[in-house]
Design a protein around this motif. Structure first.
Motif, mmCIF file in Angstrom:
data_model
loop_
_atom_site.group_PDB
_atom_site.id
_atom_site.type_symbol
_atom_site.label_atom_id
_atom_site.label_comp_id
_atom_site.label_asym_id
_atom_site.label_seq_id
_atom_site.Cartn_x
_atom_site.Cartn_y
_atom_site.Cartn_z
ATOM 1 N N GLN A 103 0.813 -1.214 0.000
ATOM 2 C CA GLN A 103 0.000 0.000 0.000
ATOM 3 C C GLN A 103 0.852 1.272 0.000
ATOM 4 O O GLN A 103 0.514 2.238 -0.650
ATOM 5 N N LYS A 261 -0.864 4.255 -2.081
ATOM 6 C CA LYS A 261 -1.431 3.870 -3.376
ATOM 7 C C LYS A 261 -2.953 3.919 -3.380
ATOM 8 O O LYS A 261 -3.571 3.961 -4.435
ATOM 9 N N TYR A 262 -3.560 3.897 -2.203
ATOM 10 C CA TYR A 262 -5.016 3.920 -2.172
ATOM 11 C C TYR A 262 -5.574 5.303 -1.847
ATOM 12 O O TYR A 262 -6.762 5.460 -1.628
ATOM 13 N N GLN A 264 -5.902 7.903 -3.752
ATOM 14 C CA GLN A 264 -6.799 8.409 -4.783
ATOM 15 C C GLN A 264 -8.174 7.766 -4.643
ATOM 16 O O GLN A 264 -9.205 8.425 -4.671
ATOM 17 N N GLN A 265 -8.171 6.444 -4.457
ATOM 18 C CA GLN A 265 -9.444 5.732 -4.280
ATOM 19 C C GLN A 265 -10.232 6.294 -3.105
ATOM 20 O O GLN A 265 -11.434 6.542 -3.210
ATOM 21 N N GLN A 266 -9.514 6.508 -2.007
ATOM 22 C CA GLN A 266 -10.184 7.001 -0.800
ATOM 23 C C GLN A 266 -10.768 8.389 -1.038
ATOM 24 O O GLN A 266 -11.923 8.655 -0.690
ATOM 25 N N ASP A 268 -11.665 9.725 -3.894
ATOM 26 C CA ASP A 268 -12.804 9.646 -4.807
ATOM 27 C C ASP A 268 -14.061 9.186 -4.073
ATOM 28 O O ASP A 268 -15.143 9.742 -4.257
ATOM 29 N N LEU A 269 -13.896 8.150 -3.254
ATOM 30 C CA LEU A 269 -15.032 7.627 -2.493
ATOM 31 C C LEU A 269 -15.637 8.701 -1.602
ATOM 32 O O LEU A 269 -16.852 8.889 -1.568
#
Lengths: 276, 172
Positions: A103, A261-262, A264-266, A268-269
């Motif tokens: 991660q 690495k996460y 961006q995902q977080q 966006d969510l």
């Protein structure tokens, strides 16, 4: 019209003063409110190069300290090697482990400019967007948290140091996991910070370790410092305590930039949730 | 004339280097920070046109800003300094009476005049600089002590450099 011209030439110093002062203040205010990466900072070509030169000299003088620190870190890492553990089961078979997926990624960078004595301190490092650095990444070193990446150019980046009035880092007490946030105090001491917004039912100890919580840009458990003073400054429902920082900012040499690495995902969510 | 330009240009470069690579790292007890680079604006010759004076002050400020990562902060303080310089000189120095383009240096103007000149101009510059940097009233006490101590340090360095480059028989 003639009289106006005469008036202006007679008091030309005053009018020139107004013109230059207003333009200087415009630059200052614009830069402050939008926090844009203007070209007038230490990540541009000329100033960046000069700082890099000066730093080469400086780093040569502090080789001894750097060596000592590296040796210590080596020893600590060697302790974690498999070969330094005694194996008490006889048969071992190799398993490809798919449970873990990386991660956090770390990029080594060298500090080429640094300050600790201003109200808002910045650090310039010698890695930029070409090496995968982006805005809002966390920066740590062997001793603990250093700051957050603010501006990025091709090969350099400016880091907003922990010693900055706008830096808030989500922190927790290591033993009882109470969450608060860490800010730099008003007395501009580069070795001290304040841990605020801890609810007042928590009983912290003197000397208790303060680490990052998992809610920040940083991996959970990166050290920030130790609680040294429990007195509540402005009390109420929250406790404020003084923390001795574990990083000596005046001696910063090498840092690691953390790439979550996460992240961006977080982001966006969480943006989705705000839209609804 | 060419000599004056050359000397001022070299002073410009030298003061930037001294400020950025030496004085930037010096802080006494987190309170006293010397900003010697304004000596360049103080030592420009008397007859310099106002427009050029403001332009040079602005340029000096913005270059220091580039190294300090504070765009506009030092530039605005320097422009204020240039304005105060014009006022101070128009009050204390009569226009004619100099033969070969004099500069407001310690060796030409004498200790008393130069000390007052340096002290007042430095205090204006530092007061404006520190308050603009902090920009809040709640820390006024701390800002004030920084302002006083830094001004003393800067003026001290100015006097030292004035004595260092003292040329004796320039004015009789």
């Amino acid at each position: 019209m003639r009289n106006l011209l005469i008036f202006i030439t007679k008091y030309n110093a005053f009018f020139l003063f107004i013109i230059f002062e207003v333009s200087a203040l415009l630059i200052y205010i614009k830069y402050n409110s939008f926090q844009k990466a203007t070209f007038i900072n230490s990540a541009n070509q000329v100033t960046g190069n000069l700082y890099a030169r000066a730093d080469e000299l400086n780093s040569y003088l502090s080789l001894r300290d750097a060596n000592e620190q590296l040796a210590k870190e080596n020893a600590a890492l060697r302790n974690q090697l498999k070969s330094s553990f005694y194996v008490d089961t006889l048969a071992k078979q190799k398993v490809t482990d798919t449970v873990y997926k990386q991660q956090y990624e770390y990029t080594l960078a060298k500090v080429i400019n640094n300050s600790v004595n201003k109200r808002d301190n910045y650090i310039t490092i010698n890695r930029g967007s070409k090496e995968g650095i982006a805005k809002n990444m966390g920066v740590i070193c062997a001793d603990g948290v250093v700051g957050i990446v603010m501006y990025v150019s091709d090969h350099l980046a400016v880091v907003q140091s922990l010693l900055h009035k706008d830096t808030h880092i989500s922190a927790m007490l290591a033993d009882n996991h109470a969450i608060g946030s860490l800010i730099w105090g008003d007395d501009l001491d580069p070795h001290k910070a304040l841990l605020v917004n801890i609810t007042n039912n928590v009983k912290p100890r003197m000397g208790e370790l303060v680490v990052t919580s998992g809610y920040s840009l940083f991996p959970a458990g990166v050290p920030l410092g130790k609680v040294v003073n429990l007195h509540t400054k402005s009390g109420g429902f929250f406790l404020n305590m003084e923390v001795a920082l574990s990083v000596d900012f005046s001696k910063l040499q090498y840092v690691n930039v953390v790439n979550n690495k996460y992240a961006q995902q977080q982001a966006d969510l969480e943006a989705q949730e705000k839209q609804e | 004339m060419t000599r004056t330009i050359l000397i001022n240009f070299m002073r410009f470069i030298a003061l930037i280097f001294v400020q950025v690579f030496l004085l930037k790292n010096i802080t006494l007890y987190n309170l006293s920070i010397p900003y010697l680079y304004i000596l360049f604006i103080l030592l420009l010759p008397f007859e310099i046109p106002n427009a050029l004076l403001f332009a040079l002050a602005f340029l000096m400020g913005i270059i220091i800003d580039a190294f300090y990562d504070t765009p506009g902060l030092h530039a605005s303080a320097c422009v204020l300094l240039a304005f105060v310089r014009i006022l101070f000189i128009s009050i204390t120095v009569q226009k004619d009476g100099f033969d070969n383009d004099p500069e407001p240096t310690l060796s030409i103007m004498g200790f008393r005049w130069f000390f007052t000149y340096a002290l007042i101009l430095t205090m204006f510059h530092h007061f404006f600089l520190f308050n603009l940097e902090v920009f809040r009233w709640s820390e006024i006490q701390y800002t004030f002590s920084r302002f006083i101590l830094s001004s003393l340090f800067t003026v001290f360095l100015m006097l030292v450099s004035g004595l260092l480059f003292f040329r004796r028989k320039e004015r009789k």
